[in-house]
Design a protein around this motif. Structure first.
Motif, PDB file in Angstrom:
ATOM      1  N   LYS A  15      38.662  29.609  42.238  1.00  0.00           N
ATOM      2  CA  LYS A  15      39.107  30.843  42.889  1.00  0.00           C
ATOM      3  C   LYS A  15      39.565  31.889  41.886  1.00  0.00           C
ATOM      4  O   LYS A  15      40.106  31.557  40.836  1.00  0.00           O
ATOM      5  CB  LYS A  15      40.267  30.531  43.836  1.00  0.00           C
ATOM      6  CG  LYS A  15      39.901  29.556  44.929  1.00  0.00           C
ATOM      7  CD  LYS A  15      41.087  29.194  45.769  1.00  0.00           C
ATOM      8  CE  LYS A  15      41.964  28.248  45.002  1.00  0.00           C
ATOM      9  NZ  LYS A  15      43.065  27.679  45.780  1.00  0.00           N
ATOM     10  N   ASN A  17      41.569  35.860  42.216  1.00  0.00           N
ATOM     11  CA  ASN A  17      42.251  36.765  43.131  1.00  0.00           C
ATOM     12  C   ASN A  17      42.049  38.211  42.678  1.00  0.00           C
ATOM     13  O   ASN A  17      42.518  38.601  41.608  1.00  0.00           O
ATOM     14  CB  ASN A  17      43.737  36.415  43.196  1.00  0.00           C
ATOM     15  CG  ASN A  17      44.471  37.178  44.269  1.00  0.00           C
ATOM     16  OD1 ASN A  17      44.214  38.352  44.505  1.00  0.00           O
ATOM     17  ND2 ASN A  17      45.400  36.512  44.922  1.00  0.00           N
ATOM     18  N   TRP A  56      34.996  31.542  44.457  1.00  0.00           N
ATOM     19  CA  TRP A  56      35.617  32.113  45.651  1.00  0.00           C
ATOM     20  C   TRP A  56      36.491  33.288  45.236  1.00  0.00           C
ATOM     21  O   TRP A  56      37.431  33.127  44.456  1.00  0.00           O
ATOM     22  CB  TRP A  56      36.469  31.053  46.342  1.00  0.00           C
ATOM     23  CG  TRP A  56      37.162  31.529  47.574  1.00  0.00           C
ATOM     24  CD1 TRP A  56      38.398  32.101  47.650  1.00  0.00           C
ATOM     25  CD2 TRP A  56      36.669  31.474  48.911  1.00  0.00           C
ATOM     26  NE1 TRP A  56      38.700  32.403  48.955  1.00  0.00           N
ATOM     27  CE2 TRP A  56      37.658  32.027  49.744  1.00  0.00           C
ATOM     28  CE3 TRP A  56      35.482  31.015  49.472  1.00  0.00           C
ATOM     29  CZ2 TRP A  56      37.495  32.120  51.115  1.00  0.00           C
ATOM     30  CZ3 TRP A  56      35.330  31.114  50.843  1.00  0.00           C
ATOM     31  CH2 TRP A  56      36.324  31.663  51.652  1.00  0.00           C
ATOM     32  N   SER A  58      39.226  36.011  46.357  1.00  0.00           N
ATOM     33  CA  SER A  58      40.223  36.213  47.410  1.00  0.00           C
ATOM     34  C   SER A  58      41.003  37.480  47.122  1.00  0.00           C
ATOM     35  O   SER A  58      40.858  38.090  46.064  1.00  0.00           O
ATOM     36  CB  SER A  58      41.171  35.009  47.468  1.00  0.00           C
ATOM     37  OG  SER A  58      41.928  34.931  46.275  1.00  0.00           O
ATOM     38  N   ARG A  61      43.586  41.409  52.596  1.00  0.00           N
ATOM     39  CA  ARG A  61      42.636  41.810  53.644  1.00  0.00           C
ATOM     40  C   ARG A  61      42.664  43.320  53.889  1.00  0.00           C
ATOM     41  O   ARG A  61      41.801  43.855  54.553  1.00  0.00           O
ATOM     42  CB  ARG A  61      42.933  41.051  54.926  1.00  0.00           C
ATOM     43  CG  ARG A  61      42.560  39.592  54.808  1.00  0.00           C
ATOM     44  CD  ARG A  61      42.733  38.855  56.127  1.00  0.00           C
ATOM     45  NE  ARG A  61      42.299  37.491  55.984  1.00  0.00           N
ATOM     46  CZ  ARG A  61      43.113  36.448  55.876  1.00  0.00           C
ATOM     47  NH1 ARG A  61      44.415  36.628  55.923  1.00  0.00           N
ATOM     48  NH2 ARG A  61      42.636  35.241  55.745  1.00  0.00           N
ATOM     49  N   TYR A  67      35.456  39.593  50.301  1.00  0.00           N
ATOM     50  CA  TYR A  67      35.947  38.317  49.795  1.00  0.00           C
ATOM     51  C   TYR A  67      35.139  37.160  50.368  1.00  0.00           C
ATOM     52  O   TYR A  67      34.595  37.233  51.453  1.00  0.00           O
ATOM     53  CB  TYR A  67      37.415  38.132  50.151  1.00  0.00           C
ATOM     54  CG  TYR A  67      38.300  39.204  49.577  1.00  0.00           C
ATOM     55  CD1 TYR A  67      38.356  39.414  48.204  1.00  0.00           C
ATOM     56  CD2 TYR A  67      39.061  40.009  50.402  1.00  0.00           C
ATOM     57  CE1 TYR A  67      39.162  40.399  47.673  1.00  0.00           C
ATOM     58  CE2 TYR A  67      39.868  40.997  49.876  1.00  0.00           C
ATOM     59  CZ  TYR A  67      39.919  41.189  48.512  1.00  0.00           C
ATOM     60  OH  TYR A  67      40.707  42.163  47.985  1.00  0.00           O
ATOM     61  N   ARG A 105      33.991  35.765  53.650  1.00  0.00           N
ATOM     62  CA  ARG A 105      34.980  34.832  54.192  1.00  0.00           C
ATOM     63  C   ARG A 105      34.909  34.763  55.716  1.00  0.00           C
ATOM     64  O   ARG A 105      34.970  33.680  56.294  1.00  0.00           O
ATOM     65  CB  ARG A 105      36.365  35.294  53.720  1.00  0.00           C
ATOM     66  CG  ARG A 105      37.523  34.593  54.348  1.00  0.00           C
ATOM     67  CD  ARG A 105      38.852  35.002  53.760  1.00  0.00           C
ATOM     68  NE  ARG A 105      39.072  36.436  53.726  1.00  0.00           N
ATOM     69  CZ  ARG A 105      39.989  37.027  52.987  1.00  0.00           C
ATOM     70  NH1 ARG A 105      40.764  36.332  52.191  1.00  0.00           N
ATOM     71  NH2 ARG A 105      40.151  38.323  53.014  1.00  0.00           N
ATOM     72  N   VAL A 119      40.147  25.741  51.108  1.00  0.00           N
ATOM     73  CA  VAL A 119      40.546  27.104  50.754  1.00  0.00           C
ATOM     74  C   VAL A 119      41.065  27.879  51.969  1.00  0.00           C
ATOM     75  O   VAL A 119      41.864  28.798  51.813  1.00  0.00           O
ATOM     76  CB  VAL A 119      39.404  27.855  50.030  1.00  0.00           C
ATOM     77  CG1 VAL A 119      38.286  28.240  50.989  1.00  0.00           C
ATOM     78  CG2 VAL A 119      39.916  29.065  49.271  1.00  0.00           C
ATOM     79  N   PRO A 123      45.167  28.352  51.059  1.00  0.00           N
ATOM     80  CA  PRO A 123      44.613  29.421  50.218  1.00  0.00           C
ATOM     81  C   PRO A 123      45.381  29.645  48.919  1.00  0.00           C
ATOM     82  O   PRO A 123      44.815  30.171  47.963  1.00  0.00           O
ATOM     83  CB  PRO A 123      44.666  30.656  51.115  1.00  0.00           C
ATOM     84  CG  PRO A 123      45.665  30.336  52.160  1.00  0.00           C
ATOM     85  CD  PRO A 123      45.645  28.853  52.342  1.00  0.00           C
TER      86      PRO A 123
END
Length: 145
Positions: A15, A17, A56, A58, A61, A67, A105, A119, A123
């Protein structure tokens, strides 16, 4: 947390971010990922060259970033510790897909076969995460679409 073992491992999930780093800008400049940080755990002992790995992305939102799964590749070797900095990382042979090839996602979350993805359940868990063989088969169908 569900334990992973060689029998149920489909792929590792690494992951990143986008709230903490400019992933979009970084991967626009250089889509190849050759190394990523991981945290020490029993999982590092299971990581082997050639195993599939998913990237992934992330983040918040509130941001307009797609994402989800941004790339697929393989582990290029076992994890190792940086002697100078002390942190762990894993060598990768992974390329981030162009935006049109990424799987959002929301699409993955709507797939009933993927409802239990680690995930989604955890998360904030540290790298590496994992997907089961069954989950990886479902993800592969989305990547091929």
């Amino acid at each position: 947390m569900r334990r992973v073992d060689a029998d149920n491992l489909g792929a590792w999930l690494i992951k990143g971010n986008a709230d903490h780093a400019d992933l979009t800008g970084r991967f626009a400049r250089e889509p190849r990922v050759t190394r990523w940080c991981v945290q020490p755990s029993y999982r590092l002992e299971l990581m082997r060259a050639g195993q599939p790995v998913l990237f992934w992305a992330s983040g918040s939102r509130r941001r307009d970033i797609p994402y989800g799964i941004w790339g697929l590749g393989r582990l290029a070797g076992p994890p190792d510790r940086d002697a100078a900095e002390g942190g762990w990382s894993v060598p990768l042979d992974l390329v981030i897909s162009p935006e049109a090839g990424r799987v959002r996602r929301e699409l993955l979350r709507a797939d009933t076969e993927l409802a239990a993805l680690e995930v989604f359940r955890q998360p904030q868990a540290a790298n590496p995460s994992f997907v089961t063989r069954r989950e990886f088969a479902a993800i592969a169908r989305h990547l091929a679409a």
